[in-house]
Motif scaffolding. Structure first.
Motif, mmCIF file in Angstrom:
data_model
loop_
_atom_site.group_PDB
_atom_site.id
_atom_site.type_symbol
_atom_site.label_atom_id
_atom_site.label_comp_id
_atom_site.label_asym_id
_atom_site.label_seq_id
_atom_site.Cartn_x
_atom_site.Cartn_y
_atom_site.Cartn_z
ATOM 1 N N LEU A 127 -28.516 4.494 -9.577
ATOM 2 C CA LEU A 127 -27.680 3.657 -10.434
ATOM 3 C C LEU A 127 -26.608 2.965 -9.604
ATOM 4 O O LEU A 127 -25.918 3.603 -8.805
ATOM 5 C CB LEU A 127 -27.025 4.522 -11.517
ATOM 6 C CG LEU A 127 -26.103 3.813 -12.505
ATOM 7 C CD1 LEU A 127 -26.859 2.765 -13.308
ATOM 8 C CD2 LEU A 127 -25.452 4.841 -13.433
ATOM 9 N N VAL A 128 -26.481 1.645 -9.801
ATOM 10 C CA VAL A 128 -25.431 0.856 -9.167
ATOM 11 C C VAL A 128 -24.665 0.156 -10.280
ATOM 12 O O VAL A 128 -25.254 -0.551 -11.097
ATOM 13 C CB VAL A 128 -26.010 -0.191 -8.185
ATOM 14 C CG1 VAL A 128 -24.917 -1.098 -7.645
ATOM 15 C CG2 VAL A 128 -26.755 0.497 -7.055
ATOM 16 N N SER A 129 -23.358 0.373 -10.312
ATOM 17 C CA SER A 129 -22.560 -0.220 -11.394
ATOM 18 C C SER A 129 -21.589 -1.292 -10.908
ATOM 19 O O SER A 129 -20.861 -1.860 -11.710
ATOM 20 C CB SER A 129 -21.797 0.878 -12.146
ATOM 21 O OG SER A 129 -20.976 1.599 -11.263
ATOM 22 N N GLU A 130 -21.575 -1.570 -9.629
ATOM 23 C CA GLU A 130 -20.662 -2.587 -9.083
ATOM 24 C C GLU A 130 -21.438 -3.651 -8.328
ATOM 25 O O GLU A 130 -22.457 -3.373 -7.709
ATOM 26 C CB GLU A 130 -19.648 -1.931 -8.136
ATOM 27 C CG GLU A 130 -18.763 -0.883 -8.785
ATOM 28 C CD GLU A 130 -17.851 -1.435 -9.856
ATOM 29 O OE1 GLU A 130 -17.361 -2.583 -9.714
ATOM 30 O OE2 GLU A 130 -17.637 -0.741 -10.864
ATOM 31 N N ASN A 131 -20.971 -4.849 -8.348
ATOM 32 C CA ASN A 131 -21.400 -5.991 -7.554
ATOM 33 C C ASN A 131 -22.877 -6.005 -7.139
ATOM 34 O O ASN A 131 -23.234 -5.673 -6.003
ATOM 35 C CB ASN A 131 -20.518 -6.132 -6.311
ATOM 36 C CG ASN A 131 -20.553 -7.545 -5.784
ATOM 37 O OD1 ASN A 131 -21.547 -8.248 -5.920
ATOM 38 N ND2 ASN A 131 -19.456 -7.973 -5.189
ATOM 39 N N ALA A 132 -23.706 -6.432 -8.064
ATOM 40 C CA ALA A 132 -25.152 -6.490 -7.818
ATOM 41 C C ALA A 132 -25.491 -7.400 -6.645
ATOM 42 O O ALA A 132 -26.380 -7.076 -5.841
ATOM 43 C CB ALA A 132 -25.872 -6.963 -9.079
ATOM 44 N N VAL A 133 -24.802 -8.521 -6.511
ATOM 45 C CA VAL A 133 -25.110 -9.470 -5.443
ATOM 46 C C VAL A 133 -24.913 -8.820 -4.077
ATOM 47 O O VAL A 133 -25.787 -8.905 -3.206
ATOM 48 C CB VAL A 133 -24.258 -10.756 -5.588
ATOM 49 C CG1 VAL A 133 -24.403 -11.651 -4.373
ATOM 50 C CG2 VAL A 133 -24.655 -11.503 -6.862
ATOM 51 N N GLU A 134 -23.795 -8.154 -3.877
ATOM 52 C CA GLU A 134 -23.533 -7.503 -2.582
ATOM 53 C C GLU A 134 -24.513 -6.363 -2.325
ATOM 54 O O GLU A 134 -24.974 -6.180 -1.203
ATOM 55 C CB GLU A 134 -22.091 -7.016 -2.495
ATOM 56 C CG GLU A 134 -21.091 -8.132 -2.326
ATOM 57 C CD GLU A 134 -21.422 -9.056 -1.152
ATOM 58 O OE1 GLU A 134 -21.728 -8.565 -0.035
ATOM 59 O OE2 GLU A 134 -21.407 -10.286 -1.351
ATOM 60 N N GLU A 135 -24.826 -5.592 -3.369
ATOM 61 C CA GLU A 135 -25.764 -4.484 -3.198
ATOM 62 C C GLU A 135 -27.151 -5.000 -2.833
ATOM 63 O O GLU A 135 -27.826 -4.441 -1.967
ATOM 64 C CB GLU A 135 -25.842 -3.637 -4.466
ATOM 65 C CG GLU A 135 -26.720 -2.434 -4.343
ATOM 66 C CD GLU A 135 -26.255 -1.408 -3.321
ATOM 67 O OE1 GLU A 135 -27.106 -0.658 -2.804
ATOM 68 O OE2 GLU A 135 -25.043 -1.333 -3.038
#
Length: 183
Positions: free
Chosen positions: A99-107
């Motif tokens: 799960l990633v909840s911050e800044n999809a573009v950077e991830e």
């Protein structure tokens, strides 16, 4: 660098679901389903937005024993494939997902730089967040013979055009695949 594919079943008028959110018009024939299974097998990582993840998680880990073998195969593939789920509202995810909840573009930039395999992005909202940043390398559209007249568009509104080069077409009995590379 990893390649990122944006692939979707889409109506002739450019929607991935109808006004009620239904995708029942995208049911693939066996040949197209096998194509998706084979394509999914080649992916290193699958990226999901929250809505698509919830839709997939509701069915694929629980495919009935009496379902066709091709569906059971995809259920196993989906359940075991490494997935990254982008959501600010989910508290946890299962089935080999992160799960990633911050800044999809950077991830996604980090994920692309972290290997040389192939990833796919699933979910129109996630795709819409990535497309303007030039993160999509390939587009695979599976155009179904239906006009919906509304729903969720496959592409976001953009400030500038994105040039594409058609590299493959393929005809299935339930859809036509159009495969484009970003220029």
């Amino acid at each position: 660098m990893r390649k990122l594919i944006y692939g979707f079943g889409v109506s002739l008028d450019g929607y991935i679901n109808d006004r009620d959110g239904k995708i029942d018009w995208t049911d693939p024939d066996d040949e197209l389903h096998q194509f998706h299974n084979d394509r999914y097998r080649e992916l290193e990582i699958s990226l999901h937005g929250r809505r698509l993840y919830e839709l997939m998680a509701d069915y694929w880990p629980h495919v009935p024993e009496d379902a066709p073998p091709i569906e059971r195969e995809f259920g196993d593939l989906w359940t075991n494939k490494p997935k990254v789920v982008f959501s600010r509202t989910l508290a946890d995810v299962g089935w080999n997902s992160t799960l990633v909840s911050e800044n999809a573009v950077e991830e996604v930039r980090k994920l692309k730089a972290g290997g040389d395999g192939v990833m796919e992005v699933g979910g129109a909202n996630l795709g819409a967040a990535l497309i303007p940043h030039g993160l999509i390398d390939e587009y695979q559209l599976f155009v179904s013979p239906v006009i919906l007249g509304g729903g969720t568009p496959v592409f976001p509104a953009l400030d500038q055009r994105i040039g594409l080069r058609l590299v493959e077409t393929r005809h299935f009995s339930t859809a036509v695949m159009l495969r484009y590379l970003a220029e």
